[in-house]
Motif scaffolding. Structure first.
Motif, PDB file in Angstrom:
ATOM      1  N   GLU A  19     -37.212 -34.783 -39.261  1.00 32.19           N
ATOM      2  CA  GLU A  19     -37.912 -33.578 -38.379  1.00 32.19           C
ATOM      3  C   GLU A  19     -36.718 -32.397 -38.346  1.00 32.19           C
ATOM      4  O   GLU A  19     -37.383 -31.448 -38.640  1.00 32.19           O
ATOM      5  N   LEU A  40     -37.908 -29.838 -41.294  1.00 28.80           N
ATOM      6  CA  LEU A  40     -38.807 -28.908 -41.127  1.00 28.80           C
ATOM      7  C   LEU A  40     -38.297 -27.639 -40.496  1.00 28.80           C
ATOM      8  O   LEU A  40     -38.926 -26.647 -40.712  1.00 28.80           O
ATOM      9  N   HIS A  41     -37.177 -27.555 -39.978  1.00 29.94           N
ATOM     10  CA  HIS A  41     -36.538 -26.466 -39.260  1.00 29.94           C
ATOM     11  C   HIS A  41     -35.504 -25.778 -39.970  1.00 29.94           C
ATOM     12  O   HIS A  41     -34.755 -24.665 -39.452  1.00 29.94           O
ATOM     13  N   ALA A  78     -34.250 -28.916 -45.855  1.00 28.59           N
ATOM     14  CA  ALA A  78     -35.646 -29.088 -46.470  1.00 28.59           C
ATOM     15  C   ALA A  78     -35.286 -29.478 -48.005  1.00 28.59           C
ATOM     16  O   ALA A  78     -35.980 -30.521 -48.609  1.00 28.59           O
ATOM     17  N   HIS A 110     -45.750 -35.338 -49.545  1.00 26.51           N
ATOM     18  CA  HIS A 110     -46.394 -35.035 -48.232  1.00 26.51           C
ATOM     19  C   HIS A 110     -46.569 -36.459 -47.588  1.00 26.51           C
ATOM     20  O   HIS A 110     -46.314 -36.749 -46.428  1.00 26.51           O
ATOM     21  N   ASP A 159     -44.363 -36.436 -44.670  1.00 28.55           N
ATOM     22  CA  ASP A 159     -44.884 -36.057 -43.627  1.00 28.55           C
ATOM     23  C   ASP A 159     -45.952 -36.792 -42.782  1.00 28.55           C
ATOM     24  O   ASP A 159     -47.053 -36.664 -42.875  1.00 28.55           O
ATOM     25  N   THR A 204     -48.542 -35.489 -40.108  1.00 28.16           N
ATOM     26  CA  THR A 204     -49.540 -34.240 -40.838  1.00 28.16           C
ATOM     27  C   THR A 204     -50.707 -35.006 -41.163  1.00 28.16           C
ATOM     28  O   THR A 204     -50.876 -35.736 -42.072  1.00 28.16           O
ATOM     29  N   LEU A 247     -42.799 -23.800 -40.366  1.00 27.71           N
ATOM     30  CA  LEU A 247     -43.079 -25.036 -40.665  1.00 27.71           C
ATOM     31  C   LEU A 247     -43.708 -25.473 -41.731  1.00 27.71           C
ATOM     32  O   LEU A 247     -43.412 -26.246 -42.692  1.00 27.71           O
ATOM     33  N   TYR A 248     -44.956 -24.865 -42.034  1.00 29.64           N
ATOM     34  CA  TYR A 248     -45.600 -24.988 -43.306  1.00 29.64           C
ATOM     35  C   TYR A 248     -44.837 -24.738 -44.583  1.00 29.64           C
ATOM     36  O   TYR A 248     -44.912 -25.411 -45.520  1.00 29.64           O
ATOM     37  N   ASN A 272     -42.187 -24.509 -44.976  1.00 30.32           N
ATOM     38  CA  ASN A 272     -40.721 -25.480 -45.282  1.00 30.32           C
ATOM     39  C   ASN A 272     -41.259 -27.137 -45.640  1.00 30.32           C
ATOM     40  O   ASN A 272     -40.588 -27.596 -46.423  1.00 30.32           O
ATOM     41  N   ARG A 273     -42.329 -27.309 -45.179  1.00 24.67           N
ATOM     42  CA  ARG A 273     -43.060 -28.473 -45.695  1.00 24.67           C
ATOM     43  C   ARG A 273     -43.510 -28.476 -47.108  1.00 24.67           C
ATOM     44  O   ARG A 273     -43.092 -29.187 -47.861  1.00 24.67           O
ATOM     45  N   ARG A 322     -40.043 -28.435 -49.145  1.00 22.32           N
ATOM     46  CA  ARG A 322     -39.540 -29.548 -49.275  1.00 22.32           C
ATOM     47  C   ARG A 322     -40.332 -30.420 -50.236  1.00 22.32           C
ATOM     48  O   ARG A 322     -39.963 -31.307 -51.225  1.00 22.32           O
TER      49      ARG A 322
END
Length: 404
Positions: free
Chosen positions: A127, A130-131, A136, A219, A223, A226, A244-245, A247-248, A251
């Motif tokens: 988690e 993601l920030h 990431a 993903h 994730d 998600t 968040l999007y 960074n996802r 990553r």
């Protein structure tokens, strides 16, 4: 009706998963930010019209808001089609395919006596990544190395059939038609906790398809919370806004890059050709780039990024080589060198194989088969005749992929 605290908690969770601030939500509803804070704390009731607008903004169904549950299609559509994101009819039509086809494959696996494909997928959540942009990047690269070890493919050689490898690893991958010039490269969907499927835009260049398959696999691995994501892989590299999007996406990009071109494999290839001196690439021409591109099965652009990421070339050198390739033309140079790259990364997938087997056993109708192959029924009948495939009905009444 749900209790106010339960509804407040779901509203807070939905906002955070959508990557929105209380201020942004307040602006959308034309109310003050403290009102959103009070709603999420259970201190203020949410009005019915506000609930409808929040559901649209967050990409969640009213049923989920009130009950905490929703059908897979509702969850996926909601995640993909938030109110603040423009959506084309083409994207909506193609986005419906992965979830539907995922269920079809699960049903076929059960009827054909095969082990459920998705039980093989591990999860690597983080988690904090993601920030944090740096985390990431590190997390994506670390998971890529772990997956290569888990799949026993090592880190010193390229992967010749990426699509097939990802399917064998436990992920259903389906072709989608989202336009050659469209922004979306792929769609990730999670039908339920155990089943994740992806769709890849097969109208993009073949090496972009390969990268997208692995990006979506990332993903599925990282994730787990998600429900769905419409992925524009280029946005993960170029955007300066770290939501968040984004960074996802970044990553997943890092995962795909390190999975497809591990540092060890890169150095092994370059050292065998005498292209590395004192830890830097020397005398690398556009022809060398195209040859390496074919070796690793990735785009020239991504390969040059990997060179830079590993400290093998400077950013200026990457840009200079990229400009030379653009002037010459990668495709033209590749053809001059004798490379003949196909249009599709995987023309015949595991899903196609299962569907054909299901058809021969009378489990799948010609209509379901034609839809999966993106052909009309008439075209599908002709293909089946050419392939010498006929249908043998069994005593089973239930057809897979039809309404129950």
């Amino acid at each position: 009706m749900p209790s106010r605290p339960a509804l407040a908690e779901r509203l807070r969770l939905a906002r955070e998963q959508a990557g929105l601030t209380q201020e942004q939500v307040a602006d959308h509803l034309s109310i003050r930010r403290p009102a959103i804070a009070e709603i999420e704390a259970g201190k203020r009731a949410v009005k019915s019209d506000e609930l409808v607008r929040l559901a649209e903004l967050y990409g969640r169904s009213i049923k989920w808001m009130l009950q905490g549950t929703e059908a897979a299609e509702e969850r996926i559509a909601g995640a993909l089609f938030r109110a603040d994101q423009p959506t084309s009819p083409l994207l909506k039509r193609e986005a419906a395919k992965p979830a539907r086809r995922c269920r079809l494959m699960s049903d076929l696996e059960r009827e054909l006596g095969l082990e459920s494909h998705h039980r093989n997928l591990p999860q690597y959540p983080n988690e904090l990544a993601l920030h944090d942009f740096s985390l990431a990047s590190l997390h994506g690269a670390e998971v890529a190395q772990q997956e290569r070890a888990r799949l026993r493919i090592g880190v010193a050689t390229p992967i010749r059939d990426v699509w097939g490898l990802i399917e064998d690893a436990g992920l259903h991958v389906f072709p989608l038609h989202l336009g050659r010039n469209g922004e979306i490269d792929g769609i990730f969907t999670r039908v339920d906790e155990a089943r994740a499927c992806v769709g890849v835009n097969v109208e993009k260049w073949v090496f972009r398809q390969v990268f997208t398959v692995v990006h979506e696999y990332g993903h599925a691995l990282m994730d787990g919370d998600t429900a769905a994501e419409a992925c524009a892989t280029s946005r993960g590299w170029t955007t300066q806004t770290r939501t968040l999007y984004n960074n996802r996406e970044f990553r997943a990009n890092q995962f795909a890059a390190a999975f497809l071109v591990p540092r060890e494999a890169l150095l092994r290839y370059l050292n065998a050709r005498g292209k590395v001196r004192k830890g830097r690439i020397t005398d690398f021409s556009p022809t060398d780039v195209v040859r390496a591109q074919d070796h690793f099965g990735v785009s020239a652009e991504m390969l040059l990024w990997r060179f830079q990421e590993e400290g093998l070339i400077a950013a200026t050198t990457r840009k200079e080589l990229g400009a030379k390739l653009a002037d010459i033309g990668v495709i033209a140079l590749a053809r001059a060198l004798g490379y003949d790259w196909r249009d599709r990364a995987q023309p015949f997938t595991r899903a196609h194989e299962l569907a054909l087997e299901g058809y021969t056993q009378g489990l799948v109708t010609i209509g379901v088969l034609a839809e999966l192959f993106d052909h009309s029924k008439e075209e599908m009948y002709e293909l089946l005749r050419d392939w010498g495939i006929s249908q043998e009905f069994t005593n089973r009444d239930q057809l897979v992929g039809t309404a129950r």
